[in-house]
Design a protein around this motif. Sequence first.
Motif, PDB file in Angstrom:
ATOM      1  N   ALA A   1     -37.417 -13.733 -89.607  1.00  4.08           N
ATOM      2  CA  ALA A   1     -38.636 -14.385 -90.105  1.00  4.08           C
ATOM      3  C   ALA A   1     -39.763 -13.363 -90.259  1.00  4.08           C
ATOM      4  O   ALA A   1     -40.488 -13.365 -91.265  1.00  4.08           O
ATOM      5  N   ASP A   2     -39.919 -12.472 -89.289  1.00  7.33           N
ATOM      6  CA  ASP A   2     -40.965 -11.458 -89.379  1.00  7.33           C
ATOM      7  C   ASP A   2     -40.687 -10.480 -90.525  1.00  7.33           C
ATOM      8  O   ASP A   2     -41.606 -10.037 -91.218  1.00  7.33           O
ATOM      9  N   TYR A   3     -39.429 -10.152 -90.709  1.00  8.48           N
ATOM     10  CA  TYR A   3     -39.054  -9.250 -91.811  1.00  8.48           C
ATOM     11  C   TYR A   3     -39.432  -9.850 -93.159  1.00  8.48           C
ATOM     12  O   TYR A   3     -40.032  -9.167 -94.008  1.00  8.48           O
ATOM     13  N   PHE A   4     -39.118 -11.128 -93.354  1.00 10.56           N
ATOM     14  CA  PHE A   4     -39.462 -11.754 -94.632  1.00 10.56           C
ATOM     15  C   PHE A   4     -40.964 -11.968 -94.766  1.00 10.56           C
ATOM     16  O   PHE A   4     -41.495 -11.944 -95.874  1.00 10.56           O
ATOM     17  N   GLU A   5     -41.657 -12.160 -93.654  1.00  9.87           N
ATOM     18  CA  GLU A   5     -43.126 -12.221 -93.693  1.00  9.87           C
ATOM     19  C   GLU A   5     -43.678 -10.932 -94.275  1.00  9.87           C
ATOM     20  O   GLU A   5     -44.554 -10.940 -95.147  1.00  9.87           O
ATOM     21  N   ALA A   6     -43.152  -9.805 -93.776  1.00  9.90           N
ATOM     22  CA  ALA A   6     -43.632  -8.514 -94.260  1.00  9.90           C
ATOM     23  C   ALA A   6     -43.315  -8.327 -95.736  1.00  9.90           C
ATOM     24  O   ALA A   6     -44.151  -7.831 -96.505  1.00  9.90           O
TER      25      ALA A   6
ATOM     26  N   ILE B   1     -35.829 -14.714-102.328  1.00  8.45           N
ATOM     27  CA  ILE B   1     -35.421 -16.122-102.438  1.00  8.45           C
ATOM     28  C   ILE B   1     -33.936 -16.334-102.135  1.00  8.45           C
ATOM     29  O   ILE B   1     -33.586 -17.214-101.339  1.00  8.45           O
ATOM     30  N   PRO B   2     -33.014 -15.565-102.724  1.00  8.37           N
ATOM     31  CA  PRO B   2     -31.589 -15.826-102.429  1.00  8.37           C
ATOM     32  C   PRO B   2     -31.257 -15.720-100.941  1.00  8.37           C
ATOM     33  O   PRO B   2     -30.537 -16.566-100.403  1.00  8.37           O
ATOM     34  N   ASP B   3     -31.780 -14.691-100.267  1.00  8.13           N
ATOM     35  CA  ASP B   3     -31.503 -14.543 -98.839  1.00  8.13           C
ATOM     36  C   ASP B   3     -32.108 -15.684 -98.038  1.00  8.13           C
ATOM     37  O   ASP B   3     -31.498 -16.193 -97.085  1.00  8.13           O
ATOM     38  N   LEU B   4     -33.310 -16.109 -98.399  1.00 10.01           N
ATOM     39  CA  LEU B   4     -33.953 -17.192 -97.668  1.00 10.01           C
ATOM     40  C   LEU B   4     -33.249 -18.525 -97.898  1.00 10.01           C
ATOM     41  O   LEU B   4     -33.141 -19.344 -96.977  1.00 10.01           O
ATOM     42  N   VAL B   5     -32.775 -18.771 -99.100  1.00  8.31           N
ATOM     43  CA  VAL B   5     -32.013 -19.992 -99.368  1.00  8.31           C
ATOM     44  C   VAL B   5     -30.789 -20.040 -98.454  1.00  8.31           C
ATOM     45  O   VAL B   5     -30.472 -21.081 -97.856  1.00  8.31           O
ATOM     46  N   ARG B   6     -30.100 -18.923 -98.345  1.00  7.91           N
ATOM     47  CA  ARG B   6     -28.904 -18.868 -97.495  1.00  7.91           C
ATOM     48  C   ARG B   6     -29.262 -19.076 -96.029  1.00  7.91           C
ATOM     49  O   ARG B   6     -28.598 -19.840 -95.308  1.00  7.91           O
ATOM     50  N   LEU B   7     -30.324 -18.429 -95.572  1.00 10.48           N
ATOM     51  CA  LEU B   7     -30.697 -18.526 -94.166  1.00 10.48           C
ATOM     52  C   LEU B   7     -31.201 -19.921 -93.797  1.00 10.48           C
ATOM     53  O   LEU B   7     -30.902 -20.436 -92.712  1.00 10.48           O
ATOM     54  N   VAL B   8     -31.962 -20.552 -94.678  1.00  9.93           N
ATOM     55  CA  VAL B   8     -32.450 -21.905 -94.398  1.00  9.93           C
ATOM     56  C   VAL B   8     -31.282 -22.888 -94.345  1.00  9.93           C
ATOM     57  O   VAL B   8     -31.274 -23.810 -93.534  1.00  9.93           O
ATOM     58  N   ALA B   9     -30.272 -22.676 -95.175  1.00  8.65           N
ATOM     59  CA  ALA B   9     -29.083 -23.533 -95.120  1.00  8.65           C
ATOM     60  C   ALA B   9     -28.343 -23.352 -93.793  1.00  8.65           C
ATOM     61  O   ALA B   9     -27.826 -24.317 -93.224  1.00  8.65           O
ATOM     62  N   LEU B  10     -28.318 -22.118 -93.276  1.00  9.19           N
ATOM     63  CA  LEU B  10     -27.648 -21.853 -92.007  1.00  9.19           C
ATOM     64  C   LEU B  10     -28.466 -22.315 -90.803  1.00  9.19           C
ATOM     65  O   LEU B  10     -27.911 -22.719 -89.783  1.00  9.19           O
TER      66      LEU B  10
ATOM     67  N   ALA C   1     -42.200 -18.266-101.105  1.00  6.79           N
ATOM     68  CA  ALA C   1     -41.550 -17.432-102.122  1.00  6.79           C
ATOM     69  C   ALA C   1     -41.308 -18.222-103.403  1.00  6.79           C
ATOM     70  O   ALA C   1     -41.534 -17.713-104.516  1.00  6.79           O
ATOM     71  N   LEU C   2     -40.861 -19.465-103.258  1.00  5.00           N
ATOM     72  CA  LEU C   2     -40.631 -20.309-104.430  1.00  5.00           C
ATOM     73  C   LEU C   2     -41.934 -20.598-105.169  1.00  5.00           C
ATOM     74  O   LEU C   2     -42.004 -20.514-106.406  1.00  5.00           O
ATOM     75  N   TRP C   3     -42.961 -20.939-104.431  1.00  3.03           N
ATOM     76  CA  TRP C   3     -44.252 -21.268-105.051  1.00  3.03           C
ATOM     77  C   TRP C   3     -44.815 -20.069-105.794  1.00  3.03           C
ATOM     78  O   TRP C   3     -45.255 -20.187-106.941  1.00  3.03           O
ATOM     79  N   ARG C   4     -44.790 -18.913-105.154  1.00  2.00           N
ATOM     80  CA  ARG C   4     -45.306 -17.715-105.810  1.00  2.00           C
ATOM     81  C   ARG C   4     -44.487 -17.330-107.036  1.00  2.00           C
ATOM     82  O   ARG C   4     -44.986 -16.653-107.936  1.00  2.00           O
ATOM     83  N   SER C   5     -43.234 -17.754-107.065  1.00  2.00           N
ATOM     84  CA  SER C   5     -42.360 -17.432-108.202  1.00  2.00           C
ATOM     85  C   SER C   5     -42.430 -18.494-109.295  1.00  2.00           C
ATOM     86  O   SER C   5     -41.612 -18.473-110.219  1.00  2.00           O
TER      87      SER C   5
END
Length: 257
Positions: free
Chosen positions: A164-169, A180-189, A203-207
Amino acid sequence: MIEFRLLGPLEVRRCGGSPSLGGLKQQTLLAYLCLHQNSQVSIDGLTEAIWGERAPASARKNVQLYVSRLRQLIGREHPTPRLVTTGGGYMLAAEPGAVDLDRCHGLWRLGRQHLQEGADERAGELFNEAIGLWRGPSLTGLAQTVVMQAEAARLEQLRITLLADYFEARLNVGQHADVIPDLVRLVALHPHQEELRRHLMLALWRSGQRHEALATYRQGYHLMVNELGIEPNRRLRLLHRAVLADGAEPALRPLAT
Protein backbone atom coordinates in the motif's frame (compact mmCIF):
# COMPACT_ATOMS: atom_id res chain seq x y z
CA MET A 1 27.97 -13.73 7.44
CA ILE A 2 24.98 -15.95 8.12
CA GLU A 3 21.64 -14.74 6.82
CA PHE A 4 18.29 -15.86 8.20
CA ARG A 5 15.33 -15.65 5.83
CA LEU A 6 11.77 -15.59 7.17
CA LEU A 7 10.03 -13.78 4.30
CA GLY A 8 9.23 -16.93 2.38
CA PRO A 9 10.17 -20.52 3.25
CA LEU A 10 12.59 -20.53 6.20
CA GLU A 11 16.19 -20.50 5.00
CA VAL A 12 19.64 -20.02 6.45
CA ARG A 13 22.20 -18.80 3.94
CA ARG A 14 25.83 -19.42 4.77
CA CYS A 15 28.80 -19.02 2.43
CA GLY A 16 26.46 -19.22 -0.56
CA GLY A 17 24.76 -22.41 0.60
CA SER A 18 21.56 -23.35 2.41
CA PRO A 19 22.18 -26.08 5.00
CA SER A 20 19.39 -28.42 6.07
CA LEU A 21 17.50 -27.06 9.07
CA GLY A 22 16.14 -30.36 10.35
CA GLY A 23 12.51 -31.23 11.02
CA LEU A 24 9.55 -28.86 11.20
CA LYS A 25 9.64 -28.50 14.97
CA GLN A 26 13.32 -27.56 14.96
CA GLN A 27 12.64 -25.12 12.12
CA THR A 28 9.74 -23.63 14.06
CA LEU A 29 12.01 -23.01 17.03
CA LEU A 30 14.55 -21.23 14.83
CA ALA A 31 11.87 -19.20 13.07
CA TYR A 32 10.37 -18.06 16.37
CA LEU A 33 13.76 -16.98 17.68
CA CYS A 34 14.37 -15.08 14.43
CA LEU A 35 11.00 -13.37 14.76
CA HIS A 36 12.14 -12.14 18.18
CA GLN A 37 15.74 -11.42 17.28
CA ASN A 38 17.85 -10.11 20.18
CA SER A 39 15.02 -10.67 22.67
CA GLN A 40 14.77 -13.41 25.25
CA VAL A 41 12.19 -16.10 24.48
CA SER A 42 11.18 -18.32 27.37
CA ILE A 43 11.15 -22.09 27.06
CA ASP A 44 7.41 -21.96 27.73
CA GLY A 45 7.03 -19.50 24.85
CA LEU A 46 8.99 -21.75 22.52
CA THR A 47 6.97 -24.75 23.63
CA GLU A 48 3.70 -22.97 22.86
CA ALA A 49 4.99 -21.88 19.46
CA ILE A 50 6.12 -25.41 18.55
CA TRP A 51 3.39 -27.62 20.03
CA GLY A 52 0.57 -25.30 21.08
CA GLU A 53 -1.61 -26.91 23.75
CA ARG A 54 -0.39 -30.41 22.92
CA ALA A 55 3.15 -30.24 24.23
CA PRO A 56 4.60 -33.62 25.22
CA ALA A 57 6.16 -34.27 28.62
CA SER A 58 9.55 -34.24 26.86
CA ALA A 59 9.01 -30.75 25.39
CA ARG A 60 11.70 -29.02 27.48
CA LYS A 61 14.31 -31.67 26.63
CA ASN A 62 13.33 -31.52 22.98
CA VAL A 63 13.78 -27.74 22.95
CA GLN A 64 17.26 -28.18 24.42
CA LEU A 65 18.07 -30.77 21.76
CA TYR A 66 16.86 -28.52 18.93
CA VAL A 67 18.95 -25.62 20.24
CA SER A 68 22.03 -27.84 20.46
CA ARG A 69 21.60 -28.98 16.86
CA LEU A 70 21.03 -25.44 15.62
CA ARG A 71 24.15 -24.23 17.41
CA GLN A 72 26.16 -26.79 15.48
CA LEU A 73 24.55 -25.55 12.28
CA ILE A 74 25.25 -21.89 12.97
CA GLY A 75 28.77 -22.45 14.25
CA ARG A 76 30.79 -20.64 16.86
CA GLU A 77 33.49 -18.92 14.85
CA HIS A 78 31.80 -15.49 14.82
CA PRO A 79 30.57 -13.40 17.77
CA THR A 80 27.14 -13.20 16.15
CA PRO A 81 24.76 -14.61 15.20
CA ARG A 82 24.56 -17.14 17.96
CA LEU A 83 21.97 -18.84 20.11
CA VAL A 84 22.40 -17.60 23.66
CA THR A 85 21.11 -19.33 26.76
CA THR A 86 19.36 -16.78 28.98
CA GLY A 87 17.96 -17.06 32.48
CA GLY A 88 14.66 -18.51 31.38
CA GLY A 89 15.12 -19.45 27.76
CA TYR A 90 17.07 -18.57 24.64
CA MET A 91 17.84 -15.65 22.36
CA LEU A 92 19.11 -15.28 18.81
CA ALA A 93 21.85 -12.66 19.18
CA ALA A 94 22.42 -11.23 15.71
CA GLU A 95 23.75 -8.07 14.16
CA PRO A 96 21.39 -5.70 12.31
CA GLY A 97 20.39 -7.12 8.95
CA ALA A 98 21.17 -10.75 9.69
CA VAL A 99 17.44 -11.51 9.61
CA ASP A 100 15.63 -10.42 6.45
CA LEU A 101 12.65 -9.24 8.51
CA ASP A 102 14.93 -6.81 10.33
CA ARG A 103 16.18 -5.42 7.02
CA CYS A 104 12.61 -5.15 5.79
CA HIS A 105 11.53 -3.13 8.82
CA GLY A 106 14.51 -0.83 8.38
CA LEU A 107 13.71 -0.13 4.73
CA TRP A 108 10.02 0.33 5.52
CA ARG A 109 10.66 2.85 8.30
CA LEU A 110 13.07 4.82 6.12
CA GLY A 111 10.62 4.74 3.22
CA ARG A 112 7.82 6.04 5.43
CA GLN A 113 10.04 8.86 6.61
CA HIS A 114 10.67 9.88 3.00
CA LEU A 115 6.96 9.55 2.23
CA GLN A 116 6.07 11.87 5.10
CA GLU A 117 8.62 14.39 3.82
CA GLY A 118 7.29 14.28 0.26
CA ALA A 119 10.32 12.48 -1.21
CA ASP A 120 7.99 10.07 -2.98
CA GLU A 121 10.36 8.73 -5.64
CA ARG A 122 12.96 7.71 -3.07
CA ALA A 123 10.25 6.32 -0.82
CA GLY A 124 9.02 4.13 -3.69
CA GLU A 125 12.53 2.79 -4.25
CA LEU A 126 12.90 1.85 -0.60
CA PHE A 127 9.49 0.20 -0.43
CA ASN A 128 10.23 -1.73 -3.60
CA GLU A 129 13.52 -2.96 -2.14
CA ALA A 130 11.70 -4.11 1.00
CA ILE A 131 9.00 -5.89 -1.02
CA GLY A 132 11.73 -7.63 -2.98
CA LEU A 133 12.86 -9.44 0.16
CA TRP A 134 9.73 -11.59 0.01
CA ARG A 135 10.28 -14.93 -1.74
CA GLY A 136 6.75 -16.25 -1.16
CA PRO A 137 4.32 -16.75 1.74
CA SER A 138 6.07 -16.43 5.09
CA LEU A 139 6.60 -19.37 7.46
CA THR A 140 5.49 -21.90 4.84
CA GLY A 141 4.64 -25.16 6.58
CA LEU A 142 5.50 -23.79 10.04
CA ALA A 143 2.19 -22.16 11.00
CA GLN A 144 0.95 -25.25 12.83
CA THR A 145 0.02 -23.59 16.13
CA VAL A 146 -2.04 -20.55 17.11
CA VAL A 147 1.15 -18.67 17.97
CA MET A 148 2.78 -19.31 14.60
CA GLN A 149 -0.44 -18.66 12.72
CA ALA A 150 -0.59 -15.24 14.38
CA GLU A 151 3.03 -14.58 13.41
CA ALA A 152 2.34 -15.57 9.79
CA ALA A 153 -0.69 -13.25 9.73
CA ARG A 154 1.42 -10.42 11.14
CA LEU A 155 4.03 -10.87 8.42
CA GLU A 156 1.36 -10.98 5.72
CA GLN A 157 -0.13 -7.73 7.02
CA LEU A 158 3.33 -6.16 6.91
CA ARG A 159 3.66 -7.18 3.27
CA ILE A 160 0.26 -5.68 2.42
CA THR A 161 1.11 -2.46 4.25
CA LEU A 162 4.37 -2.24 2.32
CA LEU A 163 2.49 -2.71 -0.94
CA ALA A 164 0.00 0.00 0.00
CA ASP A 165 2.81 2.43 0.84
CA TYR A 166 4.62 1.56 -2.39
CA PHE A 167 1.55 2.36 -4.49
CA GLU A 168 1.00 5.54 -2.46
CA ALA A 169 4.45 6.68 -3.50
CA ARG A 170 3.87 5.77 -7.14
CA LEU A 171 0.55 7.60 -7.21
CA ASN A 172 2.20 10.65 -5.69
CA VAL A 173 4.60 10.84 -8.64
CA GLY A 174 1.81 10.51 -11.21
CA GLN A 175 2.09 6.83 -12.19
CA HIS A 176 -1.66 6.25 -11.81
CA ALA A 177 -2.23 4.55 -15.16
CA ASP A 178 0.75 2.22 -14.71
CA VAL A 179 -0.37 0.85 -11.35
CA ILE A 180 -4.00 -0.01 -12.23
CA PRO A 181 -3.40 -3.62 -13.38
CA ASP A 182 -1.39 -4.49 -10.25
CA LEU A 183 -3.93 -2.83 -7.97
CA VAL A 184 -6.86 -4.61 -9.64
CA ARG A 185 -5.12 -7.92 -8.97
CA LEU A 186 -4.24 -7.05 -5.38
CA VAL A 187 -7.72 -5.78 -4.50
CA ALA A 188 -9.18 -9.02 -5.86
CA LEU A 189 -6.78 -10.99 -3.65
CA HIS A 190 -7.30 -8.77 -0.59
CA PRO A 191 -10.80 -7.29 -0.90
CA HIS A 192 -10.93 -6.04 2.70
CA GLN A 193 -7.69 -4.04 2.52
CA GLU A 194 -9.03 -0.51 2.37
CA GLU A 195 -5.81 1.30 1.49
CA LEU A 196 -5.29 -0.86 -1.59
CA ARG A 197 -8.90 -0.20 -2.61
CA ARG A 198 -8.43 3.53 -2.04
CA HIS A 199 -5.33 3.55 -4.22
CA LEU A 200 -7.19 1.72 -6.98
CA MET A 201 -10.07 4.20 -6.83
CA LEU A 202 -7.66 7.11 -7.04
CA ALA A 203 -5.71 5.58 -9.92
CA LEU A 204 -8.92 4.92 -11.85
CA TRP A 205 -10.28 8.41 -11.22
CA ARG A 206 -7.06 10.11 -12.26
CA SER A 207 -7.04 7.98 -15.41
CA GLY A 208 -10.49 9.21 -16.41
CA GLN A 209 -12.33 6.08 -15.27
CA ARG A 210 -14.67 7.75 -12.79
CA HIS A 211 -17.47 5.17 -13.08
CA GLU A 212 -15.02 2.33 -12.47
CA ALA A 213 -13.70 4.17 -9.41
CA LEU A 214 -17.21 4.50 -8.01
CA ALA A 215 -17.92 0.84 -8.73
CA THR A 216 -14.76 -0.11 -6.85
CA TYR A 217 -16.04 1.80 -3.82
CA ARG A 218 -19.51 0.26 -3.99
CA GLN A 219 -18.07 -3.22 -4.14
CA GLY A 220 -15.89 -2.54 -1.11
CA TYR A 221 -18.74 -0.91 0.79
CA HIS A 222 -20.99 -3.94 0.39
CA LEU A 223 -18.19 -6.30 1.39
CA MET A 224 -17.38 -4.31 4.52
CA VAL A 225 -20.99 -3.85 5.61
CA ASN A 226 -22.26 -7.32 4.78
CA GLU A 227 -19.25 -9.38 5.86
CA LEU A 228 -17.67 -7.32 8.64
CA GLY A 229 -20.57 -5.15 9.81
CA ILE A 230 -18.59 -1.90 9.51
CA GLU A 231 -18.41 0.98 7.05
CA PRO A 232 -15.28 1.90 5.08
CA ASN A 233 -12.75 4.08 6.89
CA ARG A 234 -12.64 7.87 6.75
CA ARG A 235 -9.95 8.10 4.06
CA LEU A 236 -11.92 5.87 1.73
CA ARG A 237 -15.18 7.74 2.40
CA LEU A 238 -13.56 11.11 1.75
CA LEU A 239 -12.21 9.92 -1.57
CA HIS A 240 -15.61 8.50 -2.49
CA ARG A 241 -17.25 11.87 -1.85
CA ALA A 242 -14.65 13.62 -3.98
CA VAL A 243 -15.16 11.17 -6.85
CA LEU A 244 -18.94 11.56 -6.59
CA ALA A 245 -18.61 15.33 -6.83
CA ASP A 246 -15.84 14.99 -9.40
CA GLY A 247 -14.09 17.72 -7.46
CA ALA A 248 -10.70 18.21 -5.86
CA GLU A 249 -8.88 15.26 -4.35
CA PRO A 250 -8.77 15.04 -0.54
CA ALA A 251 -5.42 16.34 0.70
CA LEU A 252 -4.37 13.28 2.70
CA ARG A 253 -0.74 12.33 3.10
CA PRO A 254 0.13 8.94 4.65
CA LEU A 255 -0.80 8.66 8.30
CA ALA A 256 2.03 9.12 10.78
CA THR A 257 3.22 6.00 12.59
